[in-house]
Design a protein around this motif. Structure first.
Motif, PDB file in Angstrom:
ATOM      1  N   ARG A  46       0.788  -1.227   0.000  1.00 41.67           N
ATOM      2  CA  ARG A  46       0.000   0.000   0.000  1.00 41.67           C
ATOM      3  C   ARG A  46       0.819   1.276   0.000  1.00 41.67           C
ATOM      4  N   ARG A  47       2.118   1.157   0.233  1.00 41.17           N
ATOM      5  CA  ARG A  47       2.954   2.355   0.212  1.00 41.17           C
ATOM      6  C   ARG A  47       3.668   2.531  -1.116  1.00 41.17           C
ATOM      7  N   ARG A  48       3.332   1.702  -2.081  1.00 41.92           N
ATOM      8  CA  ARG A  48       3.973   1.775  -3.389  1.00 41.92           C
ATOM      9  C   ARG A  48       3.117   2.511  -4.400  1.00 41.92           C
ATOM     10  N   THR A  49       3.804   3.117  -5.351  1.00 37.56           N
ATOM     11  CA  THR A  49       3.121   3.674  -6.518  1.00 37.56           C
ATOM     12  C   THR A  49       3.516   2.840  -7.730  1.00 37.56           C
ATOM     13  N   PHE A  50       2.724   2.937  -8.784  1.00 38.03           N
ATOM     14  CA  PHE A  50       2.891   2.022  -9.906  1.00 38.03           C
ATOM     15  C   PHE A  50       2.888   2.772 -11.243  1.00 38.03           C
ATOM     16  N   PRO A  51       3.696   2.290 -12.195  1.00 35.78           N
ATOM     17  CA  PRO A  51       3.631   2.845 -13.551  1.00 35.78           C
ATOM     18  C   PRO A  51       2.320   2.448 -14.216  1.00 35.78           C
ATOM     19  N   VAL A  52       2.016   3.087 -15.333  1.00 34.96           N
ATOM     20  CA  VAL A  52       0.708   2.896 -15.965  1.00 34.96           C
ATOM     21  C   VAL A  52       0.861   2.666 -17.466  1.00 34.96           C
ATOM     22  N   VAL A  53       0.098   1.707 -17.982  1.00 30.69           N
ATOM     23  CA  VAL A  53      -0.051   1.520 -19.418  1.00 30.69           C
ATOM     24  C   VAL A  53      -1.475   1.908 -19.784  1.00 30.69           C
ATOM     25  N   TYR A  54      -1.620   2.974 -20.554  1.00 29.74           N
ATOM     26  CA  TYR A  54      -2.935   3.372 -21.066  1.00 29.74           C
ATOM     27  C   TYR A  54      -3.129   2.701 -22.424  1.00 29.74           C
ATOM     28  N   MET A  55      -4.278   2.061 -22.611  1.00 29.83           N
ATOM     29  CA  MET A  55      -4.551   1.332 -23.849  1.00 29.83           C
ATOM     30  C   MET A  55      -5.825   1.895 -24.485  1.00 29.83           C
ATOM     31  N   LEU A  56      -5.686   2.382 -25.726  1.00 31.36           N
ATOM     32  CA  LEU A  56      -6.764   3.098 -26.400  1.00 31.36           C
ATOM     33  C   LEU A  56      -7.359   2.230 -27.517  1.00 31.36           C
ATOM     34  N   HIS A  57      -8.683   2.163 -27.552  1.00 31.54           N
ATOM     35  CA  HIS A  57      -9.367   1.320 -28.528  1.00 31.54           C
ATOM     36  C   HIS A  57      -9.543   2.026 -29.857  1.00 31.54           C
ATOM     37  N   GLY A  58      -9.952   1.274 -30.869  1.00 30.41           N
ATOM     38  CA  GLY A  58     -10.179   1.814 -32.199  1.00 30.41           C
ATOM     39  C   GLY A  58     -11.578   2.367 -32.363  1.00 30.41           C
ATOM     40  N   GLY A  59     -11.847   2.893 -33.550  1.00 31.87           N
ATOM     41  CA  GLY A  59     -13.157   3.442 -33.848  1.00 31.87           C
ATOM     42  C   GLY A  59     -14.229   2.360 -33.866  1.00 31.87           C
ATOM     43  N   GLU A  60     -15.434   2.786 -33.592  1.00 34.50           N
ATOM     44  CA  GLU A  60     -16.590   1.908 -33.534  1.00 34.50           C
ATOM     45  C   GLU A  60     -16.361   0.754 -32.564  1.00 34.50           C
ATOM     46  N   ASP A  61     -15.695   1.059 -31.455  1.00 29.08           N
ATOM     47  CA  ASP A  61     -15.440   0.054 -30.431  1.00 29.08           C
ATOM     48  C   ASP A  61     -15.510   0.735 -29.075  1.00 29.08           C
ATOM     49  N   ASP A  62     -15.086   0.037 -28.032  1.00 28.58           N
ATOM     50  CA  ASP A  62     -15.208   0.623 -26.704  1.00 28.58           C
ATOM     51  C   ASP A  62     -14.114   0.114 -25.770  1.00 28.58           C
ATOM     52  N   TYR A  63     -14.226   0.485 -24.511  1.00 29.53           N
ATOM     53  CA  TYR A  63     -13.196   0.207 -23.515  1.00 29.53           C
ATOM     54  C   TYR A  63     -13.014  -1.274 -23.205  1.00 29.53           C
ATOM     55  N   THR A  64     -13.942  -2.115 -23.617  1.00 29.60           N
ATOM     56  CA  THR A  64     -13.830  -3.553 -23.353  1.00 29.60           C
ATOM     57  C   THR A  64     -13.019  -4.281 -24.418  1.00 29.60           C
ATOM     58  N   SER A  65     -12.632  -3.603 -25.479  1.00 33.59           N
ATOM     59  CA  SER A  65     -12.100  -4.307 -26.647  1.00 33.59           C
ATOM     60  C   SER A  65     -10.796  -5.041 -26.376  1.00 33.59           C
ATOM     61  N   TRP A  66      -9.889  -4.429 -25.631  1.00 33.99           N
ATOM     62  CA  TRP A  66      -8.593  -5.073 -25.412  1.00 33.99           C
ATOM     63  C   TRP A  66      -8.731  -6.367 -24.617  1.00 33.99           C
ATOM     64  N   THR A  67      -9.593  -6.388 -23.626  1.00 38.15           N
ATOM     65  CA  THR A  67      -9.773  -7.628 -22.863  1.00 38.15           C
ATOM     66  C   THR A  67     -10.696  -8.599 -23.589  1.00 38.15           C
ATOM     67  N   ARG A  68     -11.564  -8.090 -24.428  1.00 38.52           N
ATOM     68  CA  ARG A  68     -12.455  -8.967 -25.202  1.00 38.52           C
ATOM     69  C   ARG A  68     -11.702  -9.702 -26.302  1.00 38.52           C
ATOM     70  N   GLU A  69     -10.724  -9.021 -26.914  1.00 35.07           N
ATOM     71  CA  GLU A  69     -10.092  -9.559 -28.114  1.00 35.07           C
ATOM     72  C   GLU A  69      -8.656 -10.030 -27.921  1.00 35.07           C
ATOM     73  N   THR A  70      -8.033  -9.719 -26.776  1.00 36.86           N
ATOM     74  CA  THR A  70      -6.660 -10.155 -26.539  1.00 36.86           C
ATOM     75  C   THR A  70      -6.548 -10.753 -25.143  1.00 36.86           C
ATOM     76  N   ASP A  71      -5.381 -11.310 -24.861  1.00 27.43           N
ATOM     77  CA  ASP A  71      -5.117 -11.870 -23.539  1.00 27.43           C
ATOM     78  C   ASP A  71      -4.260 -10.918 -22.710  1.00 27.43           C
ATOM     79  N   VAL A  72      -4.574  -9.636 -22.791  1.00 30.79           N
ATOM     80  CA  VAL A  72      -3.793  -8.648 -22.055  1.00 30.79           C
ATOM     81  C   VAL A  72      -3.784  -8.936 -20.563  1.00 30.79           C
TER      82      VAL A  72
END
Length: 347
Positions: free
Chosen positions: A92-118
């Motif tokens: 709880r005293r740690r901070t973490f780096p971040v990977v922001y993942m942006l989806h394509g057009g005509e899609d949504d925030y679920t796409s990366w987990t829906r279509e890949t094994d991220v």
């Protein structure tokens, strides 16, 4: 790019495409709805310094959460999926780096987990993975018309919300595909120093390309989107267009490691089993990208930007290739975020 309704779902799904545009050009949730665990992020209080408020949390699994975020910039709620890093609950005293993942057009925030094994890739990483919604055709921009304001939400409100509620630190990467790849490049260029690493998969990179402008205009008409609402009139407001054009600002990428990838449009083994229409559209959408991506990469190198490319053959505009590319770059993403250490003690 804007398009008619998506024709395909599942692993064969194409994203950010216009069937009409492609053929004209011959180019381009499951989960249990439960309250957040008491050990999870506090989502009940308004954070005046972030401009955003988490109004709901759905637990997808032990480390995956779907957030409902009320955005002051958007004047609406926006869904965001988050994969928590290993050790997030216990350290709880740690901070973490971040990977922001942006989806394509005509899609949504679920796409990366829906279509890949991220989720599998992220299982032993020390990084937060944040997958925000960006609108079906939001173009990852604050629109000239005034709303929506996707860029402000993603690069200001959401970044600060992740820092204040999820112990994110300032080591960030951004990965996007198709329209999301365009967004990743724009965010990296327009917010210098925000991202250590930016990866763009199968994205248009030059708004000055007549073919790109034709496709954007053609597709937007079918979708009911007016490009004048996004960046203003192309002639009268050319300055706005250029400040959202990756190829027009190569020097802005200095200090960020950039990765560009695209297929050549030729169907290959990863397209086996797809309906012929899926393969055709995916091939046409990808075919015009390598030349412009290669030219952009050279312009970045000429001004001293650290850039890598993967111009692969065969390859179409479809998820199996993007998942493979995600696996290919993931070790580098973690290295750039100093993933070997995984997390930093809180200051």
């Amino acid at each position: 790019m804007p398009s008619a309704p998506t024709l395909f779902t599942g692993r064969a799904r194409l994203t950010g495409l216009s069937l009409l545009a492609c053929l004209s050009l011959l180019t381009p949730l499951g989960g249990t709805a439960t309250a957040a665990a008491t050990s999870g992020p506090d989502h009940r209080s308004w954070s005046s310094d972030t401009g955003a408020w988490i109004t709901g949390v759905k637990t997808i699994d032990e480390r995956t959460l779907d957030l409902t975020v009320l955005s002051r910039a958007m004047r609406s709620t926006v869904p965001v999926r988050v994969i928590l890093p290993k050790g997030w609950y216990s350290e709880r005293r740690r901070t973490f780096p971040v990977v922001y993942m942006l989806h394509g057009g005509e899609d949504d925030y679920t796409s990366w987990t829906r279509e890949t094994d991220v989720e599998v890739l992220a299982e032993n990483s020390g990084a937060l993975v944040v997958m925000p919604d960006g609108g079906r055709y939001g173009y990852y921009s604050d629109w000239y018309a005034g709303r929506p304001r996707w860029e402000t939400f993603h690069t200001s409100e959401l970044v600060r919300l992740m820092e204040s509620r999820f112990r994110a630190n300032s080591s960030r990467a951004v990965i996007g595909l198709s329209m999301g790849g365009f967004g990743a490049l724009n965010y990296a260029a327009r917010h210098r120093g925000m991202f250590r690493y930016a990866a763009s998969m199968s994205s248009y990179v030059d708004l000055n390309d007549p073919l790109v402008r034709f496709l954007l205009d053609l597709g937007s008409r079918g979708d009911g989107t007016d490009l004048h609402d996004i960046w203003g009139d192309p002639k009268e407001h050319d300055d706005i267009w250029q400040t959202h054009n990756p190829s027009a600002m190569p020097r802005a990428f200095r200090g960020t490691k950039v990765h560009l990838s695209t297929g050549n449009g030729t169907p290959g083994p990863l397209d086996d089993g797809n309906p012929s229409g899926v393969t055709l559209v995916g091939a046409l959408a990808e075919a015009a990208l390598p030349a412009s991506v290669s030219k952009f990469a050279e312009s970045l190198r000429s001004v001293g930007v650290d850039v890598t490319t993967n111009l692969y053959e065969p390859g179409t505009h479809s998820w199996p290739y993007w998942e493979r590319e995600l696996h290919r770059i993931w070790p580098t993403v973690m290295k750039e975020l100093d993933g070997s250490r995984g997390a930093w003690p809180a200051q």
